[in-house]
Enzyme design. Sequence first.
Site, PDB file in Angstrom:
ATOM      1  N   SER A 113      -1.133  -3.793  -5.862  1.00 11.58           N
ATOM      2  CA  SER A 113      -2.482  -4.364  -5.877  1.00 11.58           C
ATOM      3  C   SER A 113      -3.422  -3.561  -6.780  1.00 11.58           C
ATOM      4  O   SER A 113      -4.300  -4.134  -7.428  1.00 11.58           O
ATOM      5  CB  SER A 113      -3.058  -4.462  -4.465  1.00 11.58           C
ATOM      6  N   ASP A 157       4.117  -1.544 -13.468  1.00  7.80           N
ATOM      7  CA  ASP A 157       3.356  -2.490 -12.647  1.00  7.80           C
ATOM      8  C   ASP A 157       2.244  -3.173 -13.451  1.00  7.80           C
ATOM      9  O   ASP A 157       1.948  -4.355 -13.255  1.00  7.80           O
ATOM     10  CB  ASP A 157       2.795  -1.784 -11.397  1.00  7.80           C
TER      11      ASP A 157
HETATM   12  O1  PMV Z   1       5.694   2.582  -5.422  1.00  3.91           O
HETATM   13  P1  PMV Z   1       5.802   1.535  -6.462  1.00  3.91           P
HETATM   14  O2  PMV Z   1       6.326   0.235  -5.950  1.00  3.91           O
HETATM   15  O3  PMV Z   1       4.559   1.373  -7.232  1.00  3.91           O
HETATM   16  O4  PMV Z   1       6.947   2.009  -7.469  1.00  3.91           O
HETATM   17  C1  PMV Z   1       6.930   3.252  -8.078  1.00  3.91           C
HETATM   18  C2  PMV Z   1       8.014   3.334  -9.100  1.00  3.91           C
HETATM   19  C3  PMV Z   1       8.138   4.692  -9.770  1.00  3.91           C
HETATM   20  O5  PMV Z   1       9.160   4.582 -10.762  1.00  3.91           O
HETATM   21  C4  PMV Z   1       8.565   5.737  -8.773  1.00  3.91           C
HETATM   22  C5  PMV Z   1       6.835   5.144 -10.421  1.00  3.91           C
HETATM   23  C6  PMV Z   1       6.463   4.410 -11.678  1.00  3.91           C
HETATM   24  O6  PMV Z   1       5.264   4.350 -11.968  1.00  3.91           O
HETATM   25  O7  PMV Z   1       7.349   3.949 -12.411  1.00  3.91           O
END
Ligand code: PMV
Length: 325
Positions: A113, A157
């Site tokens: 989010s 993300d």
């Molecule tokens: O916690 P999430 O779903 O935002 O995933 C983090 C993934 C990582 O590889 C640990 C961190 C990243 O920014 O890539």
Amino acid sequence: MKKSNVLVSAPGKLMLFGEHAVLYGNPCIVTAVDQRVYVNVEKVGGESIKINAPELKIDNYSIKVSDLGGVDYPKEVKFVLKAIEVFFKKYKIVSGLKIDTKSDFSSLFGFGSSSAVTVCMVKALSKIFDIEVDNKSLFDICFKVVLEVQGVGSGFDIAAAVWGGTIYFVRGGKVIKPLKISRLPLVVGYTGIKADTTTLVQKVAKLYKSHEKKIGEIFASIRVIVEKAKIALENTDYLKLGELMDENQKLLEDLSISSIELGSLTKAARRAGALGAKLSGAGGGDCMVALANKSKTAKIREAIEKSGGVIIDVKFNTEGVRIEK
Ligand code: PMV
């Protein structure tokens, strides 16, 4: 065209392959989900920024533009405020704003989010102040915002929120390759536990520092899995994809970032006939994903629920940021 009021939405995401290793220069694969964050931004007179975010219990929060960058932001609105701060500074803007946010999903799921709200915010500001910002520039501005707020992150993300679809991604947007895939028959199970991404990232960093060779080999194996998964996804080879999910999960367990709950949900899904299952994201909690043939979906859902998970119904490979009105 310049607008004084704009509503923007952006999707949440699910990491499919390559979490953690992506922070060390390796690729990952992320997909956008059909649960979205909505941000309405209105240009108003004066020099105050007012925010309403009912889901975060933020009611009429107000800050002067001149205070941006000079005070600590409340944690619920720090991505929104940092996005405005960075954008206003970059384009030398001073203006009052009224902001309303809304989300299809709980911030507890780990669907991203914060990155989705950041992308919505910057996209909305570019429309309101009539500044041409292409997707790569939008990504770059939002990545800066996220790094300034949380210090760590690959930006996967943000890429999902900007481009949508399913993306092969390298840290910082060095490679952003949308994958042509048809459908993704995944079941998502929520553990009920909130994962703290920063803590888990630091845990892996510490492990890497003390066992560089071993952890480096794990990252190298994850890299190979991601490359194979890219091909399997594009060829709709679900048998292979399931196998790769299991292999990736095993390596994440070796990194000590799985949990009892994630372990038991992934095992339950496999026992019920999933082609593969793994945690998604930082680990420690949040969600797991299982690859399910249609004939087995109901059984897998039931098995996840029986093991204490909550099924989250989402579609994958969905549209990126868009102007709603
Ligand atoms: O916690 P999430 O779903 O935002 O995933 C983090 C993934 C990582 O590889 C640990 C961190 C990243 O920014 O890539």
